[in-house]
Each structure stands twice: as C-alpha cells, then as structure tokens.
Scaffold this active site. Structure first.
Site, short mmCIF file in Angstrom:
data_model
loop_
_atom_site.label_atom_id
_atom_site.label_comp_id
_atom_site.label_asym_id
_atom_site.label_seq_id
_atom_site.Cartn_x
_atom_site.Cartn_y
_atom_site.Cartn_z
N CYS A 115 -12.14 -36.54 5.31
CA CYS A 115 -11.68 -37.79 4.70
C CYS A 115 -11.53 -38.83 5.80
O CYS A 115 -12.53 -39.40 6.24
CB CYS A 115 -10.42 -37.58 3.88
SG CYS A 115 -9.16 -36.60 4.70
N SER A 116 -10.32 -39.05 6.25
CA SER A 116 -10.14 -40.13 7.22
C SER A 116 -8.90 -39.91 8.07
O SER A 116 -8.27 -40.87 8.49
CB SER A 116 -10.01 -41.45 6.48
OG SER A 116 -8.89 -41.38 5.62
#
Lengths: 204, 85
Positions: A115-116
């Site tokens: 994701c991040s």
C-alpha cells in the site's frame, strides 16, 4: 496497458466529485451517530500537518552525521533514538523504525509494495508517486530504472537494497554525509537533507 | 503490486500539496480518527482496501481506495449502529 495506468493514477473529475459526495454522506452519518464531529476531523488534519514534517527526518540525519554514538543508537533502535530528539513515531499505530545506512558501495531504497506505509512522522505526508502503482510495482524489480526517473545515478558497482515497508516496520534511509561539509553546523547540515534523500530516490 | 509489469513511468509532481482535494484530507482524517479511537486496526484497514475487486481497485485513485476501505469497515463494524440506551 496505458488504460490501466491512466485509471489508476489520478481520479477523473467525475469520480472525484462522486468521492466528495460519498465522504460528505459518511461524515454526516458518523456525526449523527455521535462517532465524531467535523471539527475533530479538521483538527486531526491540522495536527498531523503540524507535527509530521520532513524537517524531523532531517534533524535525525544531521544528528547522526555529527554524533557517532547517536548514529549507532539510531541504527540499533530507531524508535529509541528518535525519541531522544522528542519525535514520537506512534502516529497511526505503534510502528518500529528501522534506519538503513548508505555507505561506500551501498545504497538503500524504500517502497511499500502492498500500500503506502511510510514514516509519516519523519517525512510528512507522502508524495503521490510513492503511493502510485508505477512506483510500488517497479521499485523492487528495477530500482535503477526508478532512480533514473528521478535523475539519480548510482554507479553500477553500488549494491542497491530495496526495503519493503509493512504496517509494523517503517524504514528511513540514512544518506552519506556529503564530502566537504566538515565545517558545517548541525543546523546547516539539516538544510542539506531532502525528503527524497531519506526515501533513497535521491542522493544527498 | 511488487514486481508487476505495465504501470508505466512515474509522474513526479514538484511542490506537491499534501492533498489535491478537500475530500482527500477528510478521508485521511477519517481513517486516522477511526484508527486512533480503536474502531478498527491498521491491519483491518489494509485488508479492507486490498480486498477491493481488482478492476475496481485499479480504476480507483489512492484516496478512493481508502474511502472504500473506511466505508466497508464502518459497515462491518457496525459503527453507525445505535447502541441500546
């Protein structure tokens, strides 16, 4: 494949307006259910932007450059070392900070392929490219190609290690202290440190 | 997404603002608030975003994916349910 890329990158005006309406509906419902208030949401963003700053990462790096003992503590236990500078990493949830040092023949690059995940407290809000499908998919396969897109050249003989962040472990690159900076103060050194240098997409 | 092909070159925006739309800041705040108040965990949030149908996932922007995750968890956790008296 460009159709996938275009869609994944920036939302269209239409879908952005749709999302804005969904957010409005959701916030109204949560407010009606006494879960939160709009004011609390505004304060959440303001407080985040005020505390999560790339200047924090720069302070950590400059200290490590001038203080070898701190550098050792930072590499051994990132959380404890940054706490010495008054930086609290437990922003969303408790996370462990692992600092990885560049050196002769060694460069580090950070990504989150799932994701991040990102050390927000030390780097501020993450840039869109870090969260993009292009970066997440390619950083682990072609790090030199990624670096080239940032105009960053790392010699072929330098080994590049790519660190994939998780919910529990966040990474920070400790760049090499630039040559010829021996006479600079810690504050002057802080000014040399860039956000991308701490992600590894730039050299410092 | 690690190692997948076909996502093109990076688009690097200089002087990028933290958020491009006001609703994105709201989504960010919602997630942070929910996590901090223990309505769901970070792992649950990641799972909710990652379980989006692939076509929908790829068509959505970053914060649209987040919004999907929050909406789903709000439903699943019954956050809007009225508690008995």
């Amino acid at each position: 494949m460009s159709h996938v890329h275009d869609g994944a990158h920036e939302s269209s005006h239409e879908s952005s307006a749709g999302a804005a309406n969904r957010v409005k509906t959701l916030v109204a419902a949560l407010e009606a259910a006494n879960v939160l208030t709009e004011r609390e949401l505004d304060e959440t963003v303001e407080s985040f932007l005020a505390h999560a700053q790339p200047a924090n990462g720069a302070r950590v790096v400059a200290r490590a450059w001038v203080d070898d003992a701190f550098r050792e503590r930072l590499l051994a236990d990132g959380n404890a070392a940054v706490a010495e500078l008054g930086i609290d990493l437990a922003h969303w949830a408790p996370v462990r900070l692992r600092v990885v040092a560049n050196g002769p023949g060694r460069h580090n690059l950070i990504v989150c392929t799932l994701c991040s995940c990102y050390p927000l407290a030390l780097l501020g809000p993450s840039p869109t490219w870090y969260k993009s499908d292009a970066y997440r998919s390619r950083a682990v396969r072609d790090p030199r190609g990624i670096l080239a897109e940032f105009g960053t050249h790392v010699d072929a003989g330098v080994e590049i290690t790519v660190w994939d962040s998780t919910a529990e472990v966040r990474y920070l690159v400790l760049p090499e202290r630039p040559a010829g900076t021996e006479s600079l103060s810690e504050t002057e050194l802080e000014a040399l440190v860039t956000r991308n240098g701490l992600i590894g997409t730039a050299l410092v | 997404m690690g190692g997948q092909h076909g996502f093109g070159s990076l688009q690097i925006e200089s002087g990028e603002p933290p958020f491009h739309h006001e609703w994105e800041a709201r989504v960010f705040a919602l997630n942070r608030f929910m996590l901090r108040s223990g309505r769901y965990t970070l792992d649950e949030f990641r799972a909710a975003v990652e379980s989006m149908p692939p076509a929908e996932y790829l068509a959505a922007s970053y914060y649209e994916r987040w919004l999907h995750g929050i909406e789903r968890l709000v439903r699943e956790k019954g956050v809007l349910d009225v508690r008995p008296g």
